[in-house]
Structure formats: C-alpha cells, structure tokens
Design a protein around this motif. Structure first.
Motif, PDB file in Angstrom:
ATOM      1  N   PHE A 400       0.855  -1.195   0.000  1.00 28.47           N
ATOM      2  CA  PHE A 400       0.000   0.000   0.000  1.00 28.47           C
ATOM      3  C   PHE A 400       0.885   1.238   0.000  1.00 28.47           C
ATOM      4  N   VAL A 423      -3.326   0.676  -3.906  1.00 29.98           N
ATOM      5  CA  VAL A 423      -2.967  -0.736  -3.729  1.00 29.98           C
ATOM      6  C   VAL A 423      -2.064  -1.108  -4.904  1.00 29.98           C
ATOM      7  N   THR A 451      -6.916  -0.904   4.594  1.00 25.80           N
ATOM      8  CA  THR A 451      -5.961  -2.011   4.439  1.00 25.80           C
ATOM      9  C   THR A 451      -6.474  -3.304   5.072  1.00 25.80           C
ATOM     10  N   THR A 453      -6.057  -4.128   8.108  1.00 23.95           N
ATOM     11  CA  THR A 453      -5.069  -4.653   9.057  1.00 23.95           C
ATOM     12  C   THR A 453      -5.720  -5.066  10.377  1.00 23.95           C
ATOM     13  N   ILE A 504       1.550   3.119   7.459  1.00 24.35           N
ATOM     14  CA  ILE A 504       1.455   2.328   6.221  1.00 24.35           C
ATOM     15  C   ILE A 504       2.727   1.490   6.026  1.00 24.35           C
ATOM     16  N   ILE A 507       2.471  -1.502   8.215  1.00 24.14           N
ATOM     17  CA  ILE A 507       1.492  -2.462   7.663  1.00 24.14           C
ATOM     18  C   ILE A 507       2.109  -3.211   6.477  1.00 24.14           C
ATOM     19  N   ASN A 508       2.879  -2.495   5.651  1.00 20.11           N
ATOM     20  CA  ASN A 508       3.564  -3.147   4.525  1.00 20.11           C
ATOM     21  C   ASN A 508       4.542  -4.208   5.019  1.00 20.11           C
TER      22      ASN A 508
END
Ligand code: KIV
Ligand code: ZN
Length: 516
Positions: A400, A423, A451, A453, A504, A507-508
């Motif tokens: 993302f 995305v 996302t 998550t 982000i 999260i990646n």
C-alpha cells in the motif's frame, strides 16, 4: 588499584566483538527484519568492529538467512554465529557462516554449578566433555572458534580454569568469559582475568574475551577492568541494548579506551566518527530510545548547562570537554549541507561522504524525496539526509502507498480524516473518511479500514529531526500482529503525513512478513 598487568609498553589492540544483532536483538521488542539486520551490519563494518555476531543460526530460519546474507554482503569484519555446545547447533552455525570470507563459530556451555545442577542436570565432567567435543567439531569445520563458559563469573575458579584450558587444547582461539547475569564487580572481575592468566597453562594460545551484562550497571566498568588485566576482546552492543538491563555499551567502552589510552595502554579499531550514526540507526531500527544522559550518545552527553562550565568552555574547550562531539560524529545540526538548488551530483557526493554507497535506483528515490523536502524546508542538514535514506530506503515492498491525506481538526471541531491509499498490485486507489479521538486516531482508523489490518498499535513516537518549525518530523510506530512485532518510520515536515506514512510502512512490513 590493581597492579598494572605485566605486558609490554606498546598500545594493545582490543578486538571489538559486536553482538547487537544477536544478544542485542534479544532485548524485549527489539526484533529486526533481515533487511534491517543487513543495513545495521553494513554500518557496523563502517564503524570498524572486528567481529559481527550476526545471529544464532539454529534459533530460526530468519536468523539463519540473515547470517548467510550478511556473510555474503558485508566486507571486513569476521562474521560469526552463536551455537550451543550441541552437534546440530554447531553444524547449522557452520552452514550459515561458511561462505563469508572471514568466519567464526561461537559455541557455549554453562560452567556454573547453579546452571549445571538446575538447568542442565549434569555434572562438571559431562559439561567439560561436551564443551571439548563441540569445540573439536567446530574446529574441524572452521579455523576460528570461540568458546564461552556461560555464567563464568559464578563458576568456581578451579573448574573454570580447567574448562578454559581444555577448550583451548581442543582448538578454541578465543575464550570468552561471560558475566551472564551481570553479577560481578570490576575488582573481582579483573582479579578473575588475572587468575585465569596465571592458572591456565596454554592461555597465550587464545585471546581472552569478556562479555558483561549490565544488571548492576557495571558492564562497561567490568569490561574495562578485564582489559586492564589482559583481556584482548570485548563483546558489546551499540547503545548497550541486550537481554534485561543490556550488554556492555560499545560506544562507552571504545571511547573510554581511546580517551584513557594513557591509562589502559590499549585501543580499538573503532572509527569513532561513526558512533553517533550507528547509535541512531539502532534506535531507529529497534525503536529503543537512548536515555538523554547516557554517556557518548545521549542527547545531553555534550550539553553544558552550568554557567561556570560554559565560561570555561568559551575560553578553552578542554576545560570541561574530555571528548569532542565531532570525534563521535555529532555535528549538532549545524552542518548546513544542501538547499533547494543543489543538484543530483551534490546530493550524491554528500551521500557518499555520509557513507551511503547507494545503487542508482535508490539514489533516484532519495533525490526525489530530497527535492520534495527542499520545497518545504529551506535548509537541509545531514540529519535530514540520514532520515531520508533510512525512511525511504528501509521501506519493504510497498503493498500500500499513501496517495493523499486531508485532515480537518482543531479546538472547535471533531477531527475527521480523509485518506487515499493506492494498492500496488491492482493500482486501485481507495478513499475513506473517518472520525476519531484526535487527528492521528482518525487517520489511523481510515488506514485500518482500507488495508484491513488486524494489527495492534503498541507504540507511537514523534520526534523533530532538526530545530525550527519547518523541521522534518519523524514518526515511529510499533505494530503487533500474531506475536510478530514490526516498526514503521515516516518523515515529513507535516507530522500528520509522517504519522500516516509510518503506519502504512509498518502495515507493509507485516504484509511482507506474511508473504515471506
Ligand atoms: O550472556 C551470555 O552468557 C551469553 C553467552 C551466549 C555468551 O550471551
Ligand atoms: Zn549475553
């Protein structure tokens, strides 16, 4: 004061064995990704450490792969893996390090009666036999073998000497004396090293190393006492991170030896100008901040408040300064380097001067970020460049990316954030608007919604990189999901954008870990 050891007058070279990637990583919450380990190992090489303990190969596939990668990519230091005194461990360690041009196996077995009786449930003879056998096995695979009798400082000296003599006889070229539980004191530890030098007949066939933990705040003092009494290697970590209260701090021990060379008659190969950068990198990667009053790398280590000190300093620096900030690579953000009109060439040269030998693609990414920053901020300092490099280039594969952010907040408004995220796989841009307790909460809710998550936010830290209201703000977030912990960094002159970027990025990383 102990008697000066009977050694020649020359300055002895003390080997620095860095275990930030192994014992340091055992600090609660300090787990590092493979890319982070590689980045740190490269910095350790620039710093001039002699040996890098890159991990504990049998502990996990992640550790094994990181050791192998570091061994293949990092030039200079000896690359080492830890191994218990067990056949499977030693063989796995060998597999991990064998392709590194210079490599070492570090095997260990407890020696104290407390450990042998309660943990291993074996006698002294059996412990000695296993230690010798595993040193022999390691020695059949590599030239450079280190052995540690764990909990040495609570081991009866007669048995400790017997074990040390036996493993040297079996081929260990370094014998490491660990103060595993941080129990000893400088005079006692110095005397132990002296005693080993007296009792162990083949001691000159090996380098005596020490590995001190900091439970009583004595790790550096104990290591220095050992050096004073003949130890030739110190095991330590950047910022002193490690199990419980940590390990001996590399920067403190190295600067103590350099500053008091006259007293210790010893020094190291450490390139002291790389210390501050190494410390900051470890903080960034592990999320473990350094206490402000910590020696050498704390934010206050070179600040003088007392008027009488300031007066003295203005007249002559050495009145109150025993180490110059520049000698540890600290420039107080005064080093104005680049501005809006600086070109690609100047930027690249500065990167090289700062020790970042980047591939052309990475230079392009960093240069673009630098230009964006120069539009927002008049003066760009070394610290800003370091932040660009570490935040932009430490990003894992982007599942993302942030496409846009608008926040509406203030004293009279309930905060609302609109976030747009791209995305990568589908190139789709998704937008969500959310409210929250504050602007960051609103942003994070929107990102979590887009996302999907499931991670939990463990920690959220903000800091300013250089002074001024136009400074780059850096946000670090720590996320946890299914017992995995990752950190993400974001830097921007708008702290809310930095917060979104950090979240982000983390999260990646979780997504990358899932895929890997
Ligand atoms: O603290 C310790 O004893 C260790 C050994 C593995 C050297 O970390
Ligand atoms: Zn340890």
């Amino acid at each position: 004061m102990p008697e000066k050891p009977d050694m020649d007058n020359d300055i002895r070279n003390i080997r620095i064995f860095d275990t930030t990637l192994r014992d340091g990583e055992q600090s609660p919450g300090a787990t590092m990704t493979t890319e982070e380990k590689l980045q740190l190992a490269r910095q350790l090489a620039r710093l001039g450490v002699d040996i890098i303990e890159a991990g504990f190969a049998i502990a996990s596939d992640g550790d094994f792969n990181a050791i192998r990668l570091i061994g293949g990519e990092v030039e200079g230091p000896v690359i080492c893996s830890l191994a218990r005194a067990k056949e499977g461990d030693v063989k796995r360690a060998y597999e991990a390090i064998k392709d590194a041009p210079r490599h070492r196996i570090h095997t260990f077995h407890s020696s104290s009666d407390i450990h042998l009786k309660y943990q291993y449930r074996i006698g002294r003879d059996e412990a000695l036999k296993r230690s010798v056998e595993m040193v022999e096995l390691a020695r059949s695979l590599v030239e450079d073998v280190e052995f540690s009798p764990m909990d040495a400082t609570r081991t009866e000296i007669g048995y400790l000497s017997e074990m040390v003599e036996a493993v040297i006889g079996a081929g260990a070229s370094t014998v490491n004396i660990p103060d595993t539980v941080g129990y000893t004191t400088p005079e006692e530890f110095g005397a132990m090293i002296r005693e080993l030098r007296k009792r162990v007949s083949n001691i000159d066939d090996a380098v005596i190393s020490v590995h001190c933990h900091n439970d009583l705040g004595l790790a550096v003092a104990n290591s220095l006492a050992a050096v004073y009494n003949g130890a030739g290697q110190v095991e330590c970590t950047i910022n002193g991170i490690g199990e419980r209260a940590g390990n001996c701090s590399m920067e403190e021990v190295a600067m103590a030896l350099r500053t008091r060379r006259d007293f210790f008659r010893a020094d190291t190969n450490i390139v002291s100008e790389e210390i501050t950068r190494s410390s900051r990198l470890v903080t960034k990667i592990t999320g473990m901040e350094v206490q402000p009053n910590k020696a050498i790398v704390g934010a206050n280590a070179f600040s003088h408040e007392a008027g009488i000190h300031q007066d003295g300093l203005l007249k002559e620096k050495t009145t109150y300064e025993i180490i110059s900030p520049e000698s540890v690579g600290l420039h107080h953000g005064t080093k104005l380097v680049l501005g809006k009109h600086s070109g690609r060439h100047a930027f690249k040269s500065r990167l090289v001067e700062l020790g970042h030998d980047l591939a052309d693609d990475d230079i392009e990414v960093a240069f673009k970020r630098f230009k964006d920053l120069a539009d927002q901020k008049k003066d760009i300092f070394d610290e800003d460049i370091e932040t660009i490099v570490s935040t932009e280039l430490m990003k894992t594969q982007e599942v993302f990316s942030l496409d846009g952010l608008t926040v509406n907040a203030g004293t009279d408004k309930a905060p609302r954030a609109t976030v747009r995220i791209r995305v990568t796989e589908t190139d789709e841009v998704i937008e969500r608007e959310m409210g929250g307790d504050g602007p960051v909460d609103a942003i994070y809710r929107a990102i979590a919604e887009i996302t999907g998550t499931k991670s939990k936010l463990q920690k959220f830290d903000i800091k300013g990189i250089t002074g001024g209201t136009d400074a780059l703000g850096e946000v670090t977030v720590t996320l946890e999901e299914d017992d995995r912990v990752v950190r993400g960094h974001g830097a921007h002159t708008d702290i809310l954008v930095a917060a979104a970027m950090a979240y982000i990025t983390a999260i990646n990383k979780l997504a990358a870990k899932q895929a890997g």
